[in-house]
Write a protein that holds these residues in place. Sequence first.
Motif, short mmCIF file in Angstrom:
data_model
loop_
_atom_site.label_atom_id
_atom_site.label_comp_id
_atom_site.label_asym_id
_atom_site.label_seq_id
_atom_site.Cartn_x
_atom_site.Cartn_y
_atom_site.Cartn_z
N TYR A 138 -6.95 -3.86 -7.32
CA TYR A 138 -7.19 -4.80 -6.22
C TYR A 138 -5.99 -4.85 -5.28
O TYR A 138 -6.14 -4.94 -4.06
CB TYR A 138 -7.50 -6.20 -6.75
CG TYR A 138 -8.86 -6.35 -7.37
CD1 TYR A 138 -9.90 -5.48 -7.09
CD2 TYR A 138 -9.12 -7.40 -8.24
CE1 TYR A 138 -11.15 -5.64 -7.66
CE2 TYR A 138 -10.37 -7.56 -8.82
CZ TYR A 138 -11.39 -6.68 -8.52
OH TYR A 138 -12.63 -6.85 -9.08
N GLN A 139 -4.79 -4.79 -5.83
CA GLN A 139 -3.59 -4.79 -4.99
C GLN A 139 -3.56 -3.54 -4.11
O GLN A 139 -3.22 -3.61 -2.94
CB GLN A 139 -2.33 -4.86 -5.85
CG GLN A 139 -1.06 -4.95 -5.04
CD GLN A 139 0.17 -5.13 -5.91
OE1 GLN A 139 0.08 -5.27 -7.11
NE2 GLN A 139 1.32 -5.11 -5.27
N TYR A 140 -3.95 -2.41 -4.69
CA TYR A 140 -4.04 -1.17 -3.91
C TYR A 140 -5.01 -1.34 -2.74
O TYR A 140 -4.71 -0.97 -1.60
CB TYR A 140 -4.48 -0.01 -4.81
CG TYR A 140 -4.84 1.23 -4.05
CD1 TYR A 140 -3.86 2.07 -3.52
CD2 TYR A 140 -6.18 1.56 -3.83
CE1 TYR A 140 -4.20 3.21 -2.79
CE2 TYR A 140 -6.52 2.70 -3.12
CZ TYR A 140 -5.53 3.51 -2.60
OH TYR A 140 -5.87 4.62 -1.89
N PHE A 141 -6.18 -1.91 -3.01
CA PHE A 141 -7.16 -2.15 -1.94
C PHE A 141 -6.58 -3.07 -0.87
O PHE A 141 -6.76 -2.83 0.32
CB PHE A 141 -8.44 -2.78 -2.50
CG PHE A 141 -9.31 -1.84 -3.28
CD1 PHE A 141 -9.41 -0.49 -2.98
CD2 PHE A 141 -10.08 -2.31 -4.33
CE1 PHE A 141 -10.24 0.36 -3.69
CE2 PHE A 141 -10.91 -1.47 -5.05
CZ PHE A 141 -10.99 -0.13 -4.73
N ASP A 142 -5.89 -4.13 -1.28
CA ASP A 142 -5.29 -5.06 -0.32
C ASP A 142 -4.25 -4.37 0.55
O ASP A 142 -4.15 -4.64 1.75
CB ASP A 142 -4.65 -6.24 -1.05
CG ASP A 142 -5.67 -7.15 -1.70
OD1 ASP A 142 -6.88 -7.07 -1.37
OD2 ASP A 142 -5.27 -7.95 -2.57
N GLU A 143 -3.47 -3.48 -0.04
CA GLU A 143 -2.43 -2.77 0.70
C GLU A 143 -3.01 -1.79 1.72
O GLU A 143 -2.36 -1.50 2.72
CB GLU A 143 -1.49 -2.04 -0.27
CG GLU A 143 -0.62 -3.01 -1.06
CD GLU A 143 0.16 -2.33 -2.17
OE1 GLU A 143 0.06 -1.09 -2.32
OE2 GLU A 143 0.87 -3.05 -2.88
N LEU A 144 -4.21 -1.30 1.47
CA LEU A 144 -4.84 -0.40 2.44
C LEU A 144 -4.97 -1.05 3.81
O LEU A 144 -4.84 -0.39 4.83
CB LEU A 144 -6.22 0.04 1.96
CG LEU A 144 -6.29 1.05 0.83
CD1 LEU A 144 -7.74 1.30 0.44
CD2 LEU A 144 -5.62 2.35 1.22
N VAL A 145 -5.22 -2.35 3.81
CA VAL A 145 -5.40 -3.07 5.06
C VAL A 145 -4.09 -3.09 5.85
O VAL A 145 -4.09 -2.99 7.07
CB VAL A 145 -5.90 -4.51 4.79
CG1 VAL A 145 -5.98 -5.32 6.07
CG2 VAL A 145 -7.25 -4.46 4.09
N ASN A 146 -2.97 -3.21 5.15
CA ASN A 146 -1.67 -3.28 5.80
C ASN A 146 -1.10 -1.91 6.17
O ASN A 146 -0.14 -1.82 6.93
CB ASN A 146 -0.66 -4.01 4.91
CG ASN A 146 -1.07 -5.44 4.65
OD1 ASN A 146 -1.62 -6.10 5.53
ND2 ASN A 146 -0.84 -5.92 3.45
N GLN A 147 -1.67 -0.87 5.60
CA GLN A 147 -1.21 0.48 5.90
C GLN A 147 -1.98 1.04 7.09
O GLN A 147 -2.89 0.41 7.61
CB GLN A 147 -1.40 1.39 4.68
CG GLN A 147 -0.58 0.96 3.49
CD GLN A 147 -0.94 1.77 2.25
OE1 GLN A 147 -1.81 2.62 2.28
NE2 GLN A 147 -0.28 1.46 1.15
N ASP A 148 -1.66 2.22 7.44
CA ASP A 148 -2.35 2.87 8.56
C ASP A 148 -3.54 3.65 8.03
O ASP A 148 -3.66 4.85 8.24
CB ASP A 148 -1.37 3.79 9.29
CG ASP A 148 -1.90 4.24 10.63
OD1 ASP A 148 -2.82 3.57 11.17
OD2 ASP A 148 -1.41 5.25 11.14
N SER A 149 -4.43 2.97 7.33
CA SER A 149 -5.61 3.61 6.73
C SER A 149 -6.68 3.80 7.80
O SER A 149 -6.81 2.99 8.72
CB SER A 149 -6.16 2.75 5.60
OG SER A 149 -5.18 2.58 4.60
N ASP A 150 -7.45 4.86 7.65
CA ASP A 150 -8.50 5.08 8.63
C ASP A 150 -9.71 4.19 8.31
O ASP A 150 -9.83 3.62 7.23
CB ASP A 150 -8.87 6.55 8.76
CG ASP A 150 -9.58 7.13 7.55
OD1 ASP A 150 -10.21 6.40 6.78
OD2 ASP A 150 -9.52 8.37 7.39
#
Length: 95
Positions: free
Chosen positions: A15-27
């Motif tokens: 879940y933390q990984y998923f949350d971090e995707l939002v803060n990263q430059d994910s497509d």
Amino acid sequence: MKVNNMKFNNLTDLYQYFDELVNQDSDADDLFASSYIRGFIALIASEFGDESQALTVELAERIAQQLELAKTELSPQDRVIVNQYWQQLSQAFVG
């Protein structure tokens, strides 16, 4: 998506990984697929235990079954995106 070599100790880590995707430059495709799959993970995982539970093969199999049952919810293009994301993410689940 860069999940191939990632291992998560438990559901909380995932879940933390998923949350971090939002803060990263994910497509947009990764954000869509991860949020769609996260909903299935949360639903199925509640049957297995709490957020400290390990990511087991059994959990991954149940998630895969539910994703397959829900495939008509998605457009063909979105289905491909979700399936590709799940194929990579499911490798993080251990036996």
